[in-house]
Design a protein around this motif. Structure first.
Motif, PDB file in Angstrom:
ATOM      1  N   ALA A   2       0.848  -1.188   0.000  1.00 27.90           N
ATOM      2  CA  ALA A   2       0.000   0.000   0.000  1.00 27.90           C
ATOM      3  C   ALA A   2       0.886   1.242   0.000  1.00 27.90           C
ATOM      4  N   LEU A   3       0.604   2.143  -0.947  1.00 28.86           N
ATOM      5  CA  LEU A   3       1.337   3.401  -1.052  1.00 28.86           C
ATOM      6  C   LEU A   3       0.344   4.552  -1.023  1.00 28.86           C
ATOM      7  N   ASN A   4       0.761   5.676  -0.429  1.00 28.20           N
ATOM      8  CA  ASN A   4      -0.110   6.847  -0.428  1.00 28.20           C
ATOM      9  C   ASN A   4      -0.014   7.572  -1.763  1.00 28.20           C
ATOM     10  N   GLU A   5      -0.669   8.724  -1.866  1.00 26.23           N
ATOM     11  CA  GLU A   5      -0.720   9.448  -3.139  1.00 26.23           C
ATOM     12  C   GLU A   5       0.637   9.992  -3.573  1.00 26.23           C
ATOM     13  N   PHE A   6       1.625   9.962  -2.680  1.00 25.17           N
ATOM     14  CA  PHE A   6       2.959  10.446  -3.009  1.00 25.17           C
ATOM     15  C   PHE A   6       3.955   9.303  -3.191  1.00 25.17           C
ATOM     16  N   GLY A   7       3.444   8.058  -3.269  1.00 25.52           N
ATOM     17  CA  GLY A   7       4.296   6.903  -3.475  1.00 25.52           C
ATOM     18  C   GLY A   7       5.042   6.446  -2.237  1.00 25.52           C
ATOM     19  N   LYS A   8       4.646   6.938  -1.078  1.00 26.11           N
ATOM     20  CA  LYS A   8       5.268   6.543   0.184  1.00 26.11           C
ATOM     21  C   LYS A   8       4.445   5.424   0.822  1.00 26.11           C
ATOM     22  N   PRO A   9       5.103   4.518   1.595  1.00 28.95           N
ATOM     23  CA  PRO A   9       4.381   3.418   2.240  1.00 28.95           C
ATOM     24  C   PRO A   9       3.264   3.919   3.145  1.00 28.95           C
TER      25      PRO A   9
END
Length: 168
Positions: free
Chosen positions: A57-64
């Motif tokens: 799962a990644l947020n909208e900024f590509g971070k975990p």
């Protein structure tokens, strides 16, 4: 539910021996936008065979993004639960039925409405799973819908370290 930014800051201040010590850390906040990827171990789900399904799962900024959720069949019955255990990654077990469709729903963080469709299970196939027993051993499980002799070959950098025939 009303946050407009994903920037959070935790600031801790402690009085110690007459002085104030402080530390600040950023807190990742998920704003209802998750890129959720599913990876069945071995590449495919096979009907009637328990499989491990990994996820990221990644947020909208590509971070975990750490998430929790459930897996539902086409009748809306819960068949599995999941929770990330490191950097937005985790895994759950699922024994799919032929012709059944499955979706994952994220329950935490709250407010994510999207459903994530799992790959449709194959009617026939093989599922391979590997567990580390200790530093020198591993356990290889082969599950299949077929009845035939299989070859199991272990290689390291192209060099065959182990080979055997397995009756499925």
């Amino acid at each position: 539910a009303k946050l407009k930014t994903n920037d959070g800051l935790l600031n801790i201040m402690i009085d110690y021996q007459g002085q104030t010590e402080s530390i600040s850390r950023s807190i990742p906040i998920v704003l209802n936008k998750i890129n959720f990827s599913l990876f069945p171990e071995g590449g495919d789900l096979v009907r009637g065979i328990e499989s491990k399904v990994a996820f990221r799962a990644l947020n909208e900024f590509g971070k975990p993004a750490d998430v929790e959720g459930i897996v539902l069949n086409s009748k809306g019955k819960q068949v599995a639960i999941f929770s990330s255990f490191y950097n937005g990654m985790g895994a759950f077990e699922l024994t799919p039925a032929l012709g059944e469709k499955y979706v994952a729903k994220i329950t935490n963080p709250a407010g994510i409405k999207e459903e994530y469709v799992l790959p449709e299970p194959l009617e026939r196939g093989y599922v391979l799973s590997v567990e580390n027993v200790n530093a020198n051993e591993m356990l290889v499980n082969i599950s299949t819908t077929e009845t035939e002799e299989l070859s199991l070959v272990g290689q390291v950098r192209g060099k065959i370290c182990y080979a055997t025939a397995v009756q499925a």
